[in-house]
Design a protein around this motif. Structure first.
Motif, PDB file in Angstrom:
ATOM      1  N   SER A   1       0.859  -1.179   0.000  1.00 45.86           N
ATOM      2  CA  SER A   1       0.000   0.000   0.000  1.00 45.86           C
ATOM      3  C   SER A   1       0.893   1.226   0.000  1.00 45.86           C
ATOM      4  O   SER A   1       2.070   1.153   0.362  1.00 45.86           O
ATOM      5  N   GLY A   2       0.335   2.347  -0.406  1.00 48.17           N
ATOM      6  CA  GLY A   2       1.097   3.583  -0.476  1.00 48.17           C
ATOM      7  C   GLY A   2       1.978   3.622  -1.713  1.00 48.17           C
ATOM      8  O   GLY A   2       1.851   2.791  -2.618  1.00 48.17           O
ATOM      9  N   SER A   3       2.887   4.579  -1.736  1.00 46.87           N
ATOM     10  CA  SER A   3       3.790   4.716  -2.886  1.00 46.87           C
ATOM     11  C   SER A   3       5.088   5.393  -2.462  1.00 46.87           C
ATOM     12  O   SER A   3       5.152   6.032  -1.403  1.00 46.87           O
ATOM     13  N   VAL A   4       6.090   5.252  -3.309  1.00 48.31           N
ATOM     14  CA  VAL A   4       7.364   5.918  -3.063  1.00 48.31           C
ATOM     15  C   VAL A   4       7.156   7.431  -3.144  1.00 48.31           C
ATOM     16  O   VAL A   4       7.684   8.187  -2.326  1.00 48.31           O
ATOM     17  N   ALA A   5       6.368   7.855  -4.115  1.00 51.22           N
ATOM     18  CA  ALA A   5       6.137   9.289  -4.336  1.00 51.22           C
ATOM     19  C   ALA A   5       5.549   9.982  -3.110  1.00 51.22           C
ATOM     20  O   ALA A   5       5.915  11.112  -2.795  1.00 51.22           O
ATOM     21  N   THR A   6       4.653   9.293  -2.415  1.00 44.27           N
ATOM     22  CA  THR A   6       4.026   9.906  -1.238  1.00 44.27           C
ATOM     23  C   THR A   6       4.768   9.558   0.056  1.00 44.27           C
ATOM     24  O   THR A   6       4.384  10.015   1.132  1.00 44.27           O
ATOM     25  N   GLY A   7       5.806   8.736  -0.055  1.00 41.49           N
ATOM     26  CA  GLY A   7       6.641   8.420   1.095  1.00 41.49           C
ATOM     27  C   GLY A   7       6.025   7.453   2.087  1.00 41.49           C
ATOM     28  O   GLY A   7       6.492   7.364   3.228  1.00 41.49           O
ATOM     29  N   ASP A   8       4.990   6.721   1.671  1.00 39.22           N
ATOM     30  CA  ASP A   8       4.328   5.818   2.616  1.00 39.22           C
ATOM     31  C   ASP A   8       4.191   4.379   2.089  1.00 39.22           C
ATOM     32  O   ASP A   8       3.320   3.633   2.523  1.00 39.22           O
ATOM     33  N   LEU A   9       5.090   3.984   1.186  1.00 40.96           N
ATOM     34  CA  LEU A   9       5.041   2.627   0.661  1.00 40.96           C
ATOM     35  C   LEU A   9       5.390   1.629   1.760  1.00 40.96           C
ATOM     36  O   LEU A   9       6.372   1.806   2.488  1.00 40.96           O
ATOM     37  N   LYS A  10       4.559   0.617   1.885  1.00 39.16           N
ATOM     38  CA  LYS A  10       4.846  -0.454   2.829  1.00 39.16           C
ATOM     39  C   LYS A  10       4.274  -1.746   2.274  1.00 39.16           C
ATOM     40  O   LYS A  10       3.369  -1.748   1.449  1.00 39.16           O
ATOM     41  N   ALA A  11       4.847  -2.845   2.731  1.00 38.60           N
ATOM     42  CA  ALA A  11       4.356  -4.170   2.388  1.00 38.60           C
ATOM     43  C   ALA A  11       3.930  -4.855   3.671  1.00 38.60           C
ATOM     44  O   ALA A  11       4.573  -4.694   4.718  1.00 38.60           O
ATOM     45  N   THR A  12       2.858  -5.602   3.593  1.00 41.23           N
ATOM     46  CA  THR A  12       2.339  -6.318   4.751  1.00 41.23           C
ATOM     47  C   THR A  12       2.181  -7.787   4.384  1.00 41.23           C
ATOM     48  O   THR A  12       1.608  -8.109   3.348  1.00 41.23           O
ATOM     49  N   VAL A  13       2.715  -8.658   5.232  1.00 44.55           N
ATOM     50  CA  VAL A  13       2.519 -10.098   5.054  1.00 44.55           C
ATOM     51  C   VAL A  13       1.670 -10.585   6.222  1.00 44.55           C
ATOM     52  O   VAL A  13       1.884 -10.183   7.367  1.00 44.55           O
ATOM     53  N   THR A  14       0.668 -11.381   5.890  1.00 46.99           N
ATOM     54  CA  THR A  14      -0.198 -11.994   6.889  1.00 46.99           C
ATOM     55  C   THR A  14      -0.022 -13.499   6.770  1.00 46.99           C
ATOM     56  O   THR A  14      -0.194 -14.057   5.678  1.00 46.99           O
ATOM     57  N   ILE A  15       0.342 -14.144   7.873  1.00 41.64           N
ATOM     58  CA  ILE A  15       0.633 -15.569   7.878  1.00 41.64           C
ATOM     59  C   ILE A  15      -0.311 -16.258   8.861  1.00 41.64           C
ATOM     60  O   ILE A  15      -0.450 -15.825  10.006  1.00 41.64           O
ATOM     61  N   TYR A  16      -0.948 -17.309   8.377  1.00 37.39           N
ATOM     62  CA  TYR A  16      -1.863 -18.091   9.203  1.00 37.39           C
ATOM     63  C   TYR A  16      -1.201 -19.419   9.563  1.00 37.39           C
ATOM     64  O   TYR A  16      -0.719 -20.128   8.692  1.00 37.39           O
ATOM     65  N   ARG A  17      -1.165 -19.708  10.858  1.00 33.87           N
ATOM     66  CA  ARG A  17      -0.627 -20.975  11.347  1.00 33.87           C
ATOM     67  C   ARG A  17      -1.764 -21.804  11.940  1.00 33.87           C
ATOM     68  O   ARG A  17      -2.656 -21.254  12.593  1.00 33.87           O
ATOM     69  N   LYS A  18      -1.717 -23.087  11.717  1.00 34.37           N
ATOM     70  CA  LYS A  18      -2.750 -23.988  12.221  1.00 34.37           C
ATOM     71  C   LYS A  18      -2.760 -24.059  13.740  1.00 34.37           C
ATOM     72  O   LYS A  18      -3.789 -24.362  14.338  1.00 34.37           O
ATOM     73  N   ASP A  19      -1.635 -23.766  14.366  1.00 35.79           N
ATOM     74  CA  ASP A  19      -1.541 -23.879  15.821  1.00 35.79           C
ATOM     75  C   ASP A  19      -1.758 -22.555  16.551  1.00 35.79           C
ATOM     76  O   ASP A  19      -1.501 -22.457  17.745  1.00 35.79           O
ATOM     77  N   ARG A  20      -2.239 -21.551  15.841  1.00 36.13           N
ATOM     78  CA  ARG A  20      -2.480 -20.248  16.466  1.00 36.13           C
ATOM     79  C   ARG A  20      -3.881 -19.755  16.121  1.00 36.13           C
ATOM     80  O   ARG A  20      -4.365 -19.980  15.017  1.00 36.13           O
ATOM     81  N   SER A  21      -4.483 -19.045  17.054  1.00 41.64           N
ATOM     82  CA  SER A  21      -5.851 -18.569  16.826  1.00 41.64           C
ATOM     83  C   SER A  21      -5.907 -17.235  16.086  1.00 41.64           C
ATOM     84  O   SER A  21      -6.952 -16.865  15.574  1.00 41.64           O
TER      85      SER A  21
END
Length: 177
Positions: A90-110
């Protein structure tokens, strides 16, 4: 996948690693200690350079051992605990707010494990302050960093101690004189 097959895939011989260094012309550039360090890490973690799981590079006096980011995903899958994941930007380099988010689901966590990587914190630049060639693909590179860091943190028992990815390491241009 059977445990025997997984174990077979983790076996990497010193001969394979020497062949890879010779193929790339790196054998003569590394000191005996650097070669031994590369061999030990590759064999300890079962990283095969011909599968693009591990890389070694040398720029000036700086040697780096690098893991391909896909390795983290494959190793998490082998645990049997991975229950899905996604990576977005989300965001962009031009606006200075580019970020990446990874969401990981584990079977042993709620709850899912969520990790963010900010472009401004991980972008690699030359000594002159220019963005390096690889980092011209800002969203993709930031996403790779988020994936690598996120999987290492979420599966810390399985992935702790593995070398970082190239995206997390200084670029060769930083070391060139």
């Amino acid at each position: 996948m059977s445990k025997e097959l997984a174990k077979q895939e983790l076996n990497v011989s010193k001969e394979t690693l020497i062949k890879h260094l010779d193929t790339l012309g790196l054998a003569s550039q590394l000191t005996p200690q650097e070669k031994e360090n590369y061999f030990e890490i590759a064999m300890l973690y079962g990283l095969n350079p011909f599968k693009r799981e591990i890389y070694v590079s040398k720029y000036g006096n700086q040697m780096s051992i690098i893991t391909g980011y896909e390795v983290y995903i494959k190793r998490a899958e082998r645990t049997g605990m991975l229950d899905g994941w996604s990576a977005t930007t989300s965001g962009s380099v031009a606006t200075g707010d580019l970020k990446a988010t990874v969401t990981i689901y584990r079977k042993d966590r709620s709850h899912p494990f969520v990790w963010e990587a900010l472009y401004e914190e991980c972008v690699q630049k030359t000594r002159e302050g220019k963005v390096t060639k690889f980092w011209e693909k800002a969203a993709f590179m930031t996403k790779k960093v988020a994936i690598s860091q996120g999987f290492r943190l979420c599966f810390s028992d399985e992935l702790a101690g593995m070398p970082y990815t190239a995206d997390e390491m200084p670029d060769k241009e930083v070391y060139e004189d």
